[in-house]
Motif scaffolding. Structure first.
Motif, mmCIF file in Angstrom:
data_model
loop_
_atom_site.group_PDB
_atom_site.id
_atom_site.type_symbol
_atom_site.label_atom_id
_atom_site.label_comp_id
_atom_site.label_asym_id
_atom_site.label_seq_id
_atom_site.Cartn_x
_atom_site.Cartn_y
_atom_site.Cartn_z
ATOM 1 N N TYR A 235 0.863 16.532 2.315
ATOM 2 C CA TYR A 235 0.322 15.208 2.633
ATOM 3 C C TYR A 235 -1.170 15.155 2.313
ATOM 4 O O TYR A 235 -1.645 14.211 1.675
ATOM 5 C CB TYR A 235 0.558 14.842 4.099
ATOM 6 N N THR A 236 -1.893 16.166 2.731
ATOM 7 C CA THR A 236 -3.329 16.221 2.468
ATOM 8 C C THR A 236 -3.587 16.264 0.967
ATOM 9 O O THR A 236 -4.485 15.575 0.468
ATOM 10 C CB THR A 236 -3.951 17.453 3.161
ATOM 11 N N ALA A 237 -2.779 17.023 0.250
ATOM 12 C CA ALA A 237 -2.933 17.101 -1.206
ATOM 13 C C ALA A 237 -2.625 15.753 -1.856
ATOM 14 O O ALA A 237 -3.347 15.307 -2.754
ATOM 15 C CB ALA A 237 -2.019 18.182 -1.772
ATOM 16 N N ILE B 132 0.863 -1.190 0.000
ATOM 17 C CA ILE B 132 0.000 0.000 0.000
ATOM 18 C C ILE B 132 0.898 1.238 0.000
ATOM 19 O O ILE B 132 1.515 1.573 1.017
ATOM 20 C CB ILE B 132 -0.945 0.007 1.219
ATOM 21 N N HIS B 133 0.976 1.897 -1.131
ATOM 22 C CA HIS B 133 1.875 3.050 -1.280
ATOM 23 C C HIS B 133 1.541 4.202 -0.333
ATOM 24 O O HIS B 133 2.419 4.956 0.060
ATOM 25 C CB HIS B 133 1.854 3.553 -2.726
ATOM 26 N N GLN B 134 0.279 4.316 0.017
ATOM 27 C CA GLN B 134 -0.134 5.423 0.869
ATOM 28 C C GLN B 134 0.530 5.367 2.253
ATOM 29 O O GLN B 134 0.671 6.388 2.914
ATOM 30 C CB GLN B 134 -1.658 5.441 1.003
ATOM 31 N N TRP B 135 0.962 4.177 2.663
ATOM 32 C CA TRP B 135 1.682 4.077 3.939
ATOM 33 C C TRP B 135 2.995 4.842 3.877
ATOM 34 O O TRP B 135 3.452 5.386 4.886
ATOM 35 C CB TRP B 135 1.934 2.615 4.316
ATOM 36 N N GLY B 136 3.613 4.902 2.706
ATOM 37 C CA GLY B 136 4.851 5.671 2.555
ATOM 38 C C GLY B 136 4.609 7.148 2.800
ATOM 39 O O GLY B 136 5.387 7.816 3.495
ATOM 40 N N ALA B 137 3.528 7.660 2.244
ATOM 41 C CA ALA B 137 3.188 9.065 2.463
ATOM 42 C C ALA B 137 2.857 9.300 3.932
ATOM 43 O O ALA B 137 3.282 10.302 4.521
ATOM 44 C CB ALA B 137 2.008 9.463 1.578
ATOM 45 N N PHE B 138 2.120 8.376 4.531
ATOM 46 C CA PHE B 138 1.763 8.503 5.940
ATOM 47 C C PHE B 138 3.015 8.494 6.819
ATOM 48 O O PHE B 138 3.121 9.267 7.778
ATOM 49 C CB PHE B 138 0.820 7.368 6.345
ATOM 50 N N ASN C 292 1.792 11.227 12.445
ATOM 51 C CA ASN C 292 0.850 12.173 13.037
ATOM 52 C C ASN C 292 0.305 13.076 11.939
ATOM 53 O O ASN C 292 0.938 14.060 11.554
ATOM 54 C CB ASN C 292 1.548 12.998 14.121
ATOM 55 N N VAL C 293 -0.867 12.739 11.451
ATOM 56 C CA VAL C 293 -1.481 13.502 10.364
ATOM 57 C C VAL C 293 -1.793 14.930 10.792
ATOM 58 O O VAL C 293 -1.751 15.858 9.986
ATOM 59 C CB VAL C 293 -2.755 12.778 9.859
ATOM 60 N N ALA C 294 -2.055 15.124 12.069
ATOM 61 C CA ALA C 294 -2.411 16.460 12.568
ATOM 62 C C ALA C 294 -1.286 17.465 12.360
ATOM 63 O O ALA C 294 -1.541 18.656 12.164
ATOM 64 C CB ALA C 294 -2.782 16.392 14.045
ATOM 65 N N THR C 295 -0.052 17.008 12.380
ATOM 66 C CA THR C 295 1.088 17.914 12.194
ATOM 67 C C THR C 295 1.677 17.821 10.788
ATOM 68 O O THR C 295 2.733 18.396 10.529
ATOM 69 C CB THR C 295 2.188 17.615 13.226
ATOM 70 N N ALA C 296 1.000 17.116 9.900
ATOM 71 C CA ALA C 296 1.502 16.942 8.541
ATOM 72 C C ALA C 296 1.436 18.245 7.758
ATOM 73 O O ALA C 296 0.583 19.104 8.007
ATOM 74 C CB ALA C 296 0.694 15.871 7.819
#
Length: 160
Positions: A91-93, A71-77, A83-87
């Motif tokens: 990352y959101t884009a 799952i490639h999205q794990w790399g971005a995560f 911590n998405v809150a401080t991304a």
């Protein structure tokens, strides 16, 4: 991103199904026993419930890693530090553009194949060399894990 524990568990269970087929005496079981130096008498003394339980547990650990490889999205995560809150806004884009991209069984199976070929096969072959096992033994066991990684990768990647 959240870990899909149900998908990981189902992927882990799939290794038992593949094993029942792969190591059946009508497929590779008889050759595997000969190349492993096992006999039916040696196999009868085993505590099979414990062996199957531990096999599923170990397959679950493998599934944990396979999710990050398929799952490639794990790399971005992971670039967010978990911590998405401080991304950063990038990352959101990225997730808006590619949030479910490449989340198919086929794509997961492809990455599972690559993982089996370039990780499982060399590990099993190295052990087999030092254990003085045959190439038949190496290819039977490596083939099993390559097939398992393909199915596990497909399940994990496609299950959203």
């Amino acid at each position: 991103m959240e870990i899909n524990f149900l998908a990981l568990f189902v992927a882990a269970l799939s290794t038992l199904i593949v094993g029942f087929i792969w190591y059946n005496p009508k497929v590779f079981g008889t050759i595997w026993m000969k190349e492993s130096g096992l006999t039916e008498e040696k196999l009868k003394g085993a505590n099979m419930p414990v062996i199957f339980l531990m096999a599923v547990f170990f397959a679950f650990l493998i599934a944990m890693i396979i999710q990050f490889l398929t799952i490639h999205q794990w790399g971005a995560f992971s670039m967010t530090g978990g911590n998405v809150a401080t991304a950063k806004p990038s990352y959101t884009a990225f997730m808006a553009d590619y949030g479910t991209a490449f989340r198919t069984f086929k794509h997961g199976a492809f990455h599972g194949f690559l993982t089996g070929l370039f990780l499982a096969f060399p590990m099993i072959a190295t052990n087999a060399l030092f254990e003085r096992k045959s190439w038949k033994y190496t290819f039977i066991n490596s083939g099993y894990w390559i097939i398992c990684f393909m199915i596990m990768g497909g399940i994990i990647c496609a299950w959203q």
